[in-house]
Design an enzyme around this catalytic site. Structure first.
Site, mmCIF file in Angstrom:
data_model
loop_
_atom_site.group_PDB
_atom_site.id
_atom_site.type_symbol
_atom_site.label_atom_id
_atom_site.label_comp_id
_atom_site.label_asym_id
_atom_site.label_seq_id
_atom_site.Cartn_x
_atom_site.Cartn_y
_atom_site.Cartn_z
ATOM 1 N N ASP A 15 -9.979 -5.463 -4.497
ATOM 2 C CA ASP A 15 -9.451 -4.456 -3.570
ATOM 3 C C ASP A 15 -10.465 -3.317 -3.462
ATOM 4 O O ASP A 15 -10.760 -2.632 -4.447
ATOM 5 C CB ASP A 15 -8.114 -3.929 -4.092
ATOM 6 C CG ASP A 15 -7.358 -3.102 -3.060
ATOM 7 O OD1 ASP A 15 -8.002 -2.308 -2.359
ATOM 8 O OD2 ASP A 15 -6.127 -3.247 -2.976
ATOM 9 N N HIS A 52 -8.350 -5.410 0.150
ATOM 10 C CA HIS A 52 -7.085 -4.690 0.268
ATOM 11 C C HIS A 52 -6.219 -5.228 1.398
ATOM 12 O O HIS A 52 -5.006 -5.362 1.239
ATOM 13 C CB HIS A 52 -7.378 -3.201 0.516
ATOM 14 C CG HIS A 52 -6.159 -2.350 0.571
ATOM 15 N ND1 HIS A 52 -5.427 -2.014 -0.554
ATOM 16 C CD2 HIS A 52 -5.513 -1.762 1.619
ATOM 17 C CE1 HIS A 52 -4.400 -1.260 -0.204
ATOM 18 N NE2 HIS A 52 -4.416 -1.091 1.110
ATOM 19 N N SER A 99 0.832 -1.203 0.000
ATOM 20 C CA SER A 99 0.000 0.000 0.000
ATOM 21 C C SER A 99 0.868 1.255 0.000
ATOM 22 O O SER A 99 1.711 1.430 -0.878
ATOM 23 C CB SER A 99 -0.960 -0.045 1.187
ATOM 24 O OG SER A 99 -1.998 0.905 1.040
#
Length: 276
Positions: free
Chosen positions: A224, A252, A155
């Site tokens: 996601d 995610h 991320s």
């Protein structure tokens, strides 16, 4: 009250609300990007996962002290420098640490400033300084050769890892569920606001990738719910060769868990192919 007057008052209130919302977005961006207090305290250590480790403290050029762990693996063939996402701390990434240990890679995982037991408060320039300090710890303090270091970012950590990969020469770069940039993410979340004009953060992973020369592995899930799958695809398209794209399953924060064996096997093969 006449209808035109009511309409005018409504329009004024709408404009005021819009300006206030834009102001909140502009002045409180850091609170929307960083979540260091989400599980602020170190919950577990590698010992709880049956792994030996060395606690590490490193200093940044601007005087912050970062806390991390160096987790050695038996007969290690390389070292993973791990950059975590915007919430939680290193103790919430034990699945990754255990995976790399099983694959015979050392892991150095650390908390950015303001996260876990590290000092300071997070900022974009600060996370870049943290990344540079972590790199120098591995290459200078531990004498790890750059061509044996894998940069791994999840991320927001992927944007930091990509920034570092432009400035150094790691063996390869791994991006897991990473966005193209903060303005791109903001435009997705707040399409009714001029986010690109208001954004004080960049974290431009896409731009960094255009200058990266190391092999790149990109993993992303179509499910996601935070970072669009199309952004993962855009990163892959921008990456240099050799490169590989792995389609994950799940959301995610759990795509890795839902595809553990496939993830580990594909990643391990790519790393071993590209470690020089």
């Amino acid at each position: 009250m006449p209808p035109l007057r009511m309409l005018f008052n409504f329009a004024v209130m709408a404009v005021i609300a819009y300006v206030l919302l834009a102001g909140v977005l502009f002045f409180f961006q850091s609170r929307l990007i960083y979540y260091p207090d989400y599980g602020r305290h170190i919950a577990i250590t590698p010992v709880d996962a049956g792994l030996a480790y060395e606690p590490v403290e490193i200093s940044t050029v601007d005087g912050e002290t970062l806390h991390g762990w160096f987790v050695p693996a038996p007969a290690a063939t390389g070292t993973v420098l791990f950059f975590h996402g915007n919430a939680g701390n290193i103790s919430h990434r034990m699945e990754y640490v255990s995976m790399f240990h099983r694959l015979h890679y050392n892991t150095f995982i650390f908390d950015y400033r303001g996260y876990g037991d590290s000092t300071g408060a997070p900022s974009e320039p600060g996370t870049y300084r943290d990344a540079q300090a972590a790199w120098e710890y591995l290459t200078k303090k531990r004498n790890t050769q750059p061509d044996r270091i894998v940069l791994f970012g999840e991320s927001l950590g992927g944007a930091v890892a990509a920034w570092l990969a432009v400035r150094e020469r790691p063996a390869l770069l791994v991006l897991a569920s990473v966005f193209t940039s903060i303005p791109d993410m903001g435009a997705k979340l707040y399409p009714f606001l001029p986010v690109r004009l208001l954004s004080r953060f960049e974290y431009n992973t896409l731009e960094s990738l255009r200058s990266v020369t190391s092999p790149v592995f990109v993993a992303h899930s179509p499910s996601d719910e935070i970072v669009p799958f199309t952004q993962g695809q855009a990163l892959y398209e921008a990456a240099p060769h050799p490169k590989q794209f792995l389609e994950l399953q799940g959301g995610h924060n759990n795509g890795f868990i839902f595809m553990r064996k496939e993830w580990a096997d594909a990643l391990d093969e790519f790393i071993r192919m590209n470690l020089r």
